[in-house]
Design a protein around this motif. Sequence first.
Motif, PDB file in Angstrom:
ATOM      1  N   TYR A  80      44.755 -33.520 -39.765  1.00  0.00           N
ATOM      2  CA  TYR A  80      44.236 -32.956 -40.879  1.00  0.00           C
ATOM      3  C   TYR A  80      45.454 -33.032 -42.101  1.00  0.00           C
ATOM      4  CZ  TYR A  80      41.145 -29.938 -43.521  1.00  0.00           C
ATOM      5  OH  TYR A  80      40.216 -29.242 -44.478  1.00  0.00           O
ATOM      6  N   CYS A  81      45.145 -33.703 -43.211  1.00  0.00           N
ATOM      7  CA  CYS A  81      46.368 -33.903 -44.065  1.00  0.00           C
ATOM      8  C   CYS A  81      46.019 -33.613 -45.410  1.00  0.00           C
ATOM      9  CB  CYS A  81      46.911 -35.183 -44.157  1.00  0.00           C
ATOM     10  SG  CYS A  81      47.419 -35.913 -42.462  1.00  0.00           S
ATOM     11  N   TYR A 127      41.737 -34.475 -49.588  1.00  0.00           N
ATOM     12  CA  TYR A 127      41.652 -34.055 -48.215  1.00  0.00           C
ATOM     13  C   TYR A 127      41.720 -35.332 -47.514  1.00  0.00           C
ATOM     14  CZ  TYR A 127      39.307 -34.123 -43.791  1.00  0.00           C
ATOM     15  OH  TYR A 127      39.176 -34.364 -42.460  1.00  0.00           O
ATOM     16  N   TYR A 128      42.463 -35.541 -46.281  1.00  0.00           N
ATOM     17  CA  TYR A 128      42.570 -36.752 -45.561  1.00  0.00           C
ATOM     18  C   TYR A 128      42.578 -36.351 -43.899  1.00  0.00           C
ATOM     19  CZ  TYR A 128      44.925 -40.628 -42.953  1.00  0.00           C
ATOM     20  OH  TYR A 128      45.237 -41.334 -42.029  1.00  0.00           O
ATOM     21  N   GLY A 129      41.880 -37.051 -43.332  1.00  0.00           N
ATOM     22  CA  GLY A 129      42.017 -36.755 -41.609  1.00  0.00           C
ATOM     23  C   GLY A 129      41.900 -37.987 -41.052  1.00  0.00           C
ATOM     24  N   TRP A 130      42.416 -38.199 -39.893  1.00  0.00           N
ATOM     25  CA  TRP A 130      42.213 -39.360 -39.170  1.00  0.00           C
ATOM     26  C   TRP A 130      42.034 -38.925 -37.603  1.00  0.00           C
ATOM     27  CZ3 TRP A 130      41.736 -44.085 -40.395  1.00  0.00           C
ATOM     28  CH2 TRP A 130      41.811 -45.192 -39.609  1.00  0.00           C
ATOM     29  N   TYR A 131      40.757 -39.227 -37.041  1.00  0.00           N
ATOM     30  CA  TYR A 131      40.236 -39.256 -35.752  1.00  0.00           C
ATOM     31  C   TYR A 131      40.840 -40.723 -35.214  1.00  0.00           C
ATOM     32  CZ  TYR A 131      37.305 -35.273 -36.231  1.00  0.00           C
ATOM     33  OH  TYR A 131      36.823 -33.903 -36.439  1.00  0.00           O
ATOM     34  N   MET A 132      41.403 -40.551 -34.061  1.00  0.00           N
ATOM     35  CA  MET A 132      41.604 -41.943 -33.404  1.00  0.00           C
ATOM     36  C   MET A 132      40.599 -42.613 -32.585  1.00  0.00           C
ATOM     37  SD  MET A 132      45.539 -40.592 -31.779  1.00  0.00           S
ATOM     38  CE  MET A 132      45.894 -42.363 -31.511  1.00  0.00           C
ATOM     39  N   ASP A 133      40.425 -43.922 -32.635  1.00  0.00           N
ATOM     40  CA  ASP A 133      39.646 -44.524 -31.989  1.00  0.00           C
ATOM     41  C   ASP A 133      39.804 -44.654 -30.432  1.00  0.00           C
ATOM     42  OD1 ASP A 133      38.346 -45.592 -34.351  1.00  0.00           O
ATOM     43  OD2 ASP A 133      40.224 -46.557 -34.807  1.00  0.00           O
ATOM     44  N   TYR A 134      41.084 -44.580 -29.810  1.00  0.00           N
ATOM     45  CA  TYR A 134      41.343 -44.392 -28.599  1.00  0.00           C
ATOM     46  C   TYR A 134      42.875 -43.952 -28.591  1.00  0.00           C
ATOM     47  CZ  TYR A 134      43.610 -48.788 -29.989  1.00  0.00           C
ATOM     48  OH  TYR A 134      44.274 -49.739 -30.594  1.00  0.00           O
ATOM     49  N   VAL A 157      51.562 -38.416 -47.135  1.00  0.00           N
ATOM     50  CA  VAL A 157      50.511 -37.483 -46.661  1.00  0.00           C
ATOM     51  C   VAL A 157      51.364 -36.108 -46.072  1.00  0.00           C
ATOM     52  CG1 VAL A 157      48.727 -38.899 -45.998  1.00  0.00           C
ATOM     53  CG2 VAL A 157      50.086 -38.231 -44.321  1.00  0.00           C
ATOM     54  N   ALA A 158      50.914 -34.916 -46.173  1.00  0.00           N
ATOM     55  CA  ALA A 158      51.338 -33.832 -45.756  1.00  0.00           C
ATOM     56  C   ALA A 158      50.574 -33.197 -44.552  1.00  0.00           C
ATOM     57  CB  ALA A 158      51.261 -32.563 -46.618  1.00  0.00           C
ATOM     58  N   PRO A 159      51.096 -33.677 -43.377  1.00  0.00           N
ATOM     59  CA  PRO A 159      50.120 -33.085 -41.793  1.00  0.00           C
ATOM     60  C   PRO A 159      49.979 -31.530 -42.090  1.00  0.00           C
ATOM     61  CG  PRO A 159      51.891 -34.742 -41.552  1.00  0.00           C
ATOM     62  CD  PRO A 159      52.029 -34.234 -42.757  1.00  0.00           C
ATOM     63  N   ILE A 160      48.643 -31.227 -41.838  1.00  0.00           N
ATOM     64  CA  ILE A 160      48.544 -29.744 -41.932  1.00  0.00           C
ATOM     65  C   ILE A 160      48.359 -29.279 -40.434  1.00  0.00           C
ATOM     66  CG2 ILE A 160      47.141 -27.753 -42.796  1.00  0.00           C
ATOM     67  CD1 ILE A 160      48.563 -29.530 -44.690  1.00  0.00           C
ATOM     68  N   LEU A 161      47.518 -29.838 -39.728  1.00  0.00           N
ATOM     69  CA  LEU A 161      47.344 -29.575 -38.300  1.00  0.00           C
ATOM     70  C   LEU A 161      46.641 -30.805 -37.490  1.00  0.00           C
ATOM     71  CD1 LEU A 161      43.726 -29.072 -38.381  1.00  0.00           C
ATOM     72  CD2 LEU A 161      44.465 -27.214 -39.844  1.00  0.00           C
ATOM     73  N   HIS A 162      46.359 -30.469 -36.322  1.00  0.00           N
ATOM     74  CA  HIS A 162      46.055 -31.551 -35.177  1.00  0.00           C
ATOM     75  C   HIS A 162      44.817 -30.567 -34.997  1.00  0.00           C
ATOM     76  CE1 HIS A 162      49.176 -34.131 -35.566  1.00  0.00           C
ATOM     77  NE2 HIS A 162      50.378 -33.485 -34.709  1.00  0.00           N
ATOM     78  N   ALA A 163      43.809 -31.435 -35.192  1.00  0.00           N
ATOM     79  CA  ALA A 163      42.242 -30.303 -34.802  1.00  0.00           C
ATOM     80  C   ALA A 163      41.475 -31.034 -33.770  1.00  0.00           C
ATOM     81  CB  ALA A 163      41.195 -30.718 -36.028  1.00  0.00           C
ATOM     82  N   GLN A 164      40.774 -30.119 -33.212  1.00  0.00           N
ATOM     83  CA  GLN A 164      39.594 -30.486 -32.321  1.00  0.00           C
ATOM     84  C   GLN A 164      38.492 -30.785 -33.100  1.00  0.00           C
ATOM     85  OE1 GLN A 164      38.940 -27.216 -29.438  1.00  0.00           O
ATOM     86  NE2 GLN A 164      40.147 -28.383 -27.927  1.00  0.00           N
TER      87      GLN A 164
END
Length: 558
Positions: free
Chosen positions: A313-314, A459-466, A523-530
């Motif tokens: 989450y960035c 706002y920007y976030g990236w969910y990994m595909d695998y 980007v500024a990474p903020i947190l690694h999210a569930q």
Amino acid sequence: MFAHCFIHMPEKGREESFMKRKAISMLMAVSLAAAALTACGSSSSGSADTTAATTAASTDSTASADAASGSGLSVSVVDGSEDSMNLDTAQAGTLAGLSACRHLYEGLYKLDKDGNVVPGQAKDVQVSDDGLTYTFTLRDDITWSDGKPVTAADFVYGFQHLKDGMGDYSTLLSMVSNAEAKDDKTLVLTLAYPCAYLPSVLAFPSAYPVRQDVVEAAGDAYATDPDKAVYNGPYELTDWTHQQSMTLTKRSDYYDADSITVDQITWDLMSDASTKANSFSSGDVIFADSYPDEYKSQFTDNGLQFEDGYMTYCVMFNLGDNGNEVLKDANVRKALSLAIDRNRVIELRDMDDVVANTYTPSGMKNSAGEDFNTTIDPWFSDDYDANCEEAKKLLADAGYPDGQGFPALTYLVSNNNTQTVAEAIVDDWKSVLGIDSITVQQEENFFSAREDGNYDLSYYGWYMDYPDISNILNTMTTGQNDAKYSSDDYDAAFNAAVAEPDETKQWEDYAKCEEILSNDVPVAPILHAQNSFLFDDKDYDGLVYYCGENFFGYLTKK
């Protein structure tokens, strides 16, 4: 003889975010070979003059048969908005759109009821000893929703359609150097390098087959209404009331129809998180993809679910032509990043997040079980006070001591949840740096606006595909991000990594990528999210969750 088409891999593609757009793979030229490929001067399988009306008639007929014969469940869900629902597999990029495509189409591989990647349209695969050649034999009983058989040429055309479309996943198959339809049932893929995660890539919706005749008949309207596409998955789209809902109906002629327990899915489309939560509370839907933060206590032990997200989450900075000049200064971006109180954001969200001091989320392990993030330098110190002092100095050196003269900027967000976090971050910038000229703005057509560069910060976030490092780091290569970030050094390090067979050397190149990003700060990474969502697990079993996407076809009533 089969014609060979040589197609340069387009250096365009975009990432997505909390709702998710995600590109994979690297920047390299690809050649595709196929029987029946228009770009090579020959025709595709099926008649080129197939009309949308013919497709519509077939769709209606099949849907009626399915509805009449079905004896399974009918469920209602809310997953995404109209803005997020692109059902062209070459253009789908949000979590909701990709989830819908998993129901309507199917690739060489698919997800089973346990969320495992298993053979789908493929009956058999043979892999060469060097891991560079995959020979797939397709099932004999796979058809499109209009009754025509699915052929190897449909896959080859689908791969070309993906790349020519230059969508979010245009580089998905860049590890494939050649694809050839030997005959209707034999597809041969030649890889540029061994790729252990290829089945996961081929199970991803962007790698699904596409019927060339249907695309050509529909033109720009392809996949925008039920009669503008055909479907080879367990469901077909039988209604799309735009801005309101879609209806997905089980196909009785799907080869594995017996394993699909839900006959009909009413897929509501909403953008407002409160409306989604209220629909879940009232029992109108059994699944909702989001809810306002203030509803969390209401849904704890009453439908609230958490799953590993592999998500970063960035704050994204617009470095493109439409972005403000102040953000072209890396020291300004670094100052803004350092001033963010990430622990306070995590407390505010109250969702078991962890501080993101790298772009790559944790959980990416090598063969020895070592986590990638433990082998690289963090972007910043865990001493927040020290970070704030460094941020003040950087901003002053950039010409804005105590925020004086800092220009007005707009911070774009997608919903109430991301707005709450953004406002907390803006408060940090005001209290630490003296900047009081940044305004948070919620945008209904958020993804389109950000993609078009109509923002300063976002706002920007990236969910990994695998779970592979390439999946996250590819998003910062040239042409793959809405920050409009481009670095020759970064691209070179990334391309070297994905082509490197030695794991140790590969990780060294990935570490270079992280180091370059930590200096450039696009980007500024903020947190690694569930990931969290609402699901009625008191009354239903069988929801398949996979890296932020959902499949509802295996649901059963308790």
